[in-house]
Design an enzyme around this catalytic site. Structure first.
Site, PDB file in Angstrom:
ATOM      1  N   LYS A 172      -3.491  16.377 -55.441  1.00 15.38           N
ATOM      2  CA  LYS A 172      -4.570  17.152 -54.816  1.00 15.38           C
ATOM      3  C   LYS A 172      -4.322  17.407 -53.333  1.00 15.38           C
ATOM      4  O   LYS A 172      -4.672  18.445 -52.817  1.00 15.38           O
ATOM      5  CB  LYS A 172      -5.904  16.408 -54.960  1.00 15.38           C
ATOM      6  CG  LYS A 172      -6.419  16.388 -56.377  1.00 15.38           C
ATOM      7  CD  LYS A 172      -7.730  15.640 -56.473  1.00 15.38           C
ATOM      8  CE  LYS A 172      -7.558  14.159 -56.367  1.00 15.38           C
ATOM      9  NZ  LYS A 172      -7.279  13.446 -57.587  1.00 15.38           N
TER      10      LYS A 172
ATOM     11  N   GLY B   5      -5.909   8.223 -52.834  1.00 15.35           N
ATOM     12  CA  GLY B   5      -4.677   8.246 -52.053  1.00 15.35           C
ATOM     13  C   GLY B   5      -4.078   9.630 -52.113  1.00 15.35           C
ATOM     14  O   GLY B   5      -3.669  10.086 -53.162  1.00 15.35           O
ATOM     15  N   HIS B   6      -4.111  10.313 -50.993  1.00 11.91           N
ATOM     16  CA  HIS B   6      -3.465  11.622 -50.936  1.00 11.91           C
ATOM     17  C   HIS B   6      -2.202  11.483 -50.118  1.00 11.91           C
ATOM     18  O   HIS B   6      -2.249  10.932 -49.025  1.00 11.91           O
ATOM     19  CB  HIS B   6      -4.322  12.650 -50.192  1.00 11.91           C
ATOM     20  CG  HIS B   6      -5.659  12.878 -50.789  1.00 11.91           C
ATOM     21  ND1 HIS B   6      -5.841  13.263 -52.089  1.00 11.91           N
ATOM     22  CD2 HIS B   6      -6.887  12.798 -50.244  1.00 11.91           C
ATOM     23  CE1 HIS B   6      -7.132  13.411 -52.311  1.00 11.91           C
ATOM     24  NE2 HIS B   6      -7.788  13.122 -51.204  1.00 11.91           N
TER      25      HIS B   6
ATOM     26  N   ASP C 132      -4.352  11.270 -59.098  1.00 10.68           N
ATOM     27  CA  ASP C 132      -2.959  11.340 -58.623  1.00 10.68           C
ATOM     28  C   ASP C 132      -2.239  12.598 -59.112  1.00 10.68           C
ATOM     29  O   ASP C 132      -1.034  12.577 -59.345  1.00 10.68           O
ATOM     30  CB  ASP C 132      -2.163  10.098 -59.059  1.00 10.68           C
ATOM     31  CG  ASP C 132      -2.866   8.819 -58.682  1.00 10.68           C
ATOM     32  OD1 ASP C 132      -3.315   8.733 -57.531  1.00 10.68           O
ATOM     33  OD2 ASP C 132      -2.975   7.921 -59.533  1.00 10.68           O
TER      34      ASP C 132
ATOM     35  N   GLN D 143      -9.843  10.656 -57.166  1.00  9.50           N
ATOM     36  CA  GLN D 143      -9.600  10.232 -58.561  1.00  9.50           C
ATOM     37  C   GLN D 143      -9.504  11.452 -59.491  1.00  9.50           C
ATOM     38  O   GLN D 143      -8.953  12.448 -59.087  1.00  9.50           O
ATOM     39  CB  GLN D 143     -10.670   9.244 -59.049  1.00  9.50           C
ATOM     40  CG  GLN D 143     -10.650   7.905 -58.335  1.00  9.50           C
ATOM     41  CD  GLN D 143     -11.327   7.945 -56.988  1.00  9.50           C
ATOM     42  OE1 GLN D 143     -12.435   8.427 -56.859  1.00  9.50           O
ATOM     43  NE2 GLN D 143     -10.670   7.444 -55.966  1.00  9.50           N
TER      44      GLN D 143
END
Ligand code: IMP
Length: 427
Positions: free
Chosen positions: A16, A40-41, A13, A223
């Site tokens: 990225k 999760g982007h 998180d 991650q």
């Protein structure tokens, strides 16, 4: 042959998506090499905000080919719903390529993830519950289902049978759950096969050919370093290798091809799920970081644990990944603090320790040793160059760079695509 790896230098998180997207225009291929829809982007393009879990963020760049490498675990239902969600918003997803060797997250892997966590009780990992760990476990146990298996019904049935043989015993006898029927699983998986088929490709061959042709390939880690199964805070980790070596195995590209390894580093630290976190804050500063930084998981919606910057971790990330650069994100979140503590070392059982201890027990005992740096109050979101930053912000960045062991080549000063200061080009 520019092959860049972009990965999280902390517990994930770090932002990225923004970094990948910044490079998107000049990159020919964006490749995910591990993880699955536990990632999760959030990518902001213009006034549109996209939350991606499985698809590479390059999917939003028209000139870029997004690739799901062999090291990724793919939940077909999530894949198809992410694709149709993007199509509805006018995003062309037809260039996507998926490795036939990527493993499938089956419905029983999701069930096993959830029941195992429940069974662990206080010892739970705090997984995302998406079936990631059990799917990688099946892969290593050699009872995994691969994307290519969807195209041979007889093989698929045999493999699902083999996988459920033991699992059903465990589900019924240990967890007191109902057995899962082979036919049902096979039917569900076959139902996805034709929709996924146009994307399935020999990604290893294609990526190596692309590198031979001097195309720019970006490997995007999910991650972060401290969640790596080998190099992270085991067992409070994910079940894959987000670290740089994972890009080679997870995409089938040799280490001699990698030209740059960029670590994404948040200007403070966050973590989701259980496990040690030396600089974690339980006071109003932690609450403020969470609120100002919007620190809520894109995938799980869980509040992220927040704390000050930890230079010991950053140094460790430089080492295990061979980082050539850092992309420092969310510097703007720290605006307004008069003083900003930075963890420069740990105190472990009365001794000062400069580097991350390999021993889990020692790491659990690590207390942060802080140095305090003067903060700034000016708005920095419009800064376009390093010299536009207030002196104290410049000094904060320089101090982090010195402590972390690799140059900071870009700085995120706001969530928008253009709210980034580029110091050295990544290409
Ligand atoms: P899993 O990856 O779902 O097996 O979860 C294992 C650990 O990794 C848990 O602590 C999760 O919260 C954490 N985790 C997985 N994906 C992410 C991510 O994208 N960001 C931050 N933490 C993650």
């Amino acid at each position: 042959m520019p092959a860049l790896v972009l990965l999280g230098a902390q517990w994930g998180d770090e932002g990225k998506g923004k970094a990948t997207d910044l490079l998107g225009g000049s990159v020919d291929y964006v490749v995910r090499y591990q993880g699955g829809n536990n990632a999760g982007h959030t990518v902001v393009v213009g006034d549109q905000k996209y939350a991606l879990h499985l698809l590479p963020s390059g999917i939003l760049s028209p000139s870029c080919v997004p690739v799901i490498g062999n090291g990724v675990v793919v939940d077909p239902s999530v894949l198809l719903s992410e694709l149709s969600g993007l199509n509805e918003r006018g995003v062309d997803t037809s260039k996507l390529m998926i490795s036939g060797n990527a493993h499938i997250i089956t419905p029983y892997n999701v069930t096993v993830d959830k029941v195992t966590e429940r069974f662990l009780g206080k010892r739970k990992i705090g997984t995302t519950g998406r079936g990631i760990g059990p799917t990688y476990a099946d892969k290593i146990n050699r009872v995994g289902i691969r994307v290519q298996d969807l195209y041979d019904e007889s093989i698929l049935t045999q493999k699902v049978e083999a996988a459920l043989d033991v699992k059903n015993q465990i589900l019924t006898k240990l967890y007191n759950r109902r057995a899962i029927a082979v036919d049902q699983v096979v039917e569900e998986l076959l139902g996805y096969a034709e929709q996924i088929k146009p994307y399935v490709a020999d990604t290893v061959l294609i990526l190596n050919q692309a590198l031979e042709e001097d195309k720019v390939v970006l490997f995007e880690g999910g991650q972060g370093t401290l969640l790596d199964i080998d190099h992270g805070t085991y067992p409070f980790v994910t079940s894959s290798n987000p670290t740089a070596g994972g890009a080679c195995t997870g995409a089938g590209v040799g280490p001699t091809k990698i030209s740059r390894v960029i670590g994404i580093l948040k200007a403070y630290t966050t973590r989701v799920g259980a496990g040690p976190f030396p600089t974690e804050l339980f006071d109003e500063d932690g609450e403020a970081l969470r609120r100002i930084g919007g620190e809520r998981g894109v995938t799980t919606g869980r509040d992220r644990r927040c704390g000050w910057f930890d230079a010991v971790i950053a140094r460790y990330a430089t080492r295990v990944n061979g980082l050539t650069d850092f992309f420092l994100t969310k510097l703007d979140v720290l605006t307004g603090w008069e003083q900003i503590p930075v963890c420069v070392a740990y105190e472990i059982d009365g001794k000062r320790v400069e580097e991350l201890p390999y021993s889990q027990t020692d790491f659990h005992h690590a207390k942060p040793v802080y140095e305090t740096l003067p903060g700034w109050s000016e708005d920095i979101t419009k800064a376009k160059s390093f010299s536009d930053l207030p002196k104290n912000a410049q000094n904060y960045v320089k101090a982090l760079e010195e402590m972390s062991g690799a140059p900071i080549s870009a700085i995120g000063v706001g969530p928008g695509r253009d709210e980034t200061i580029e110091i050295n080009s990544f290409l």
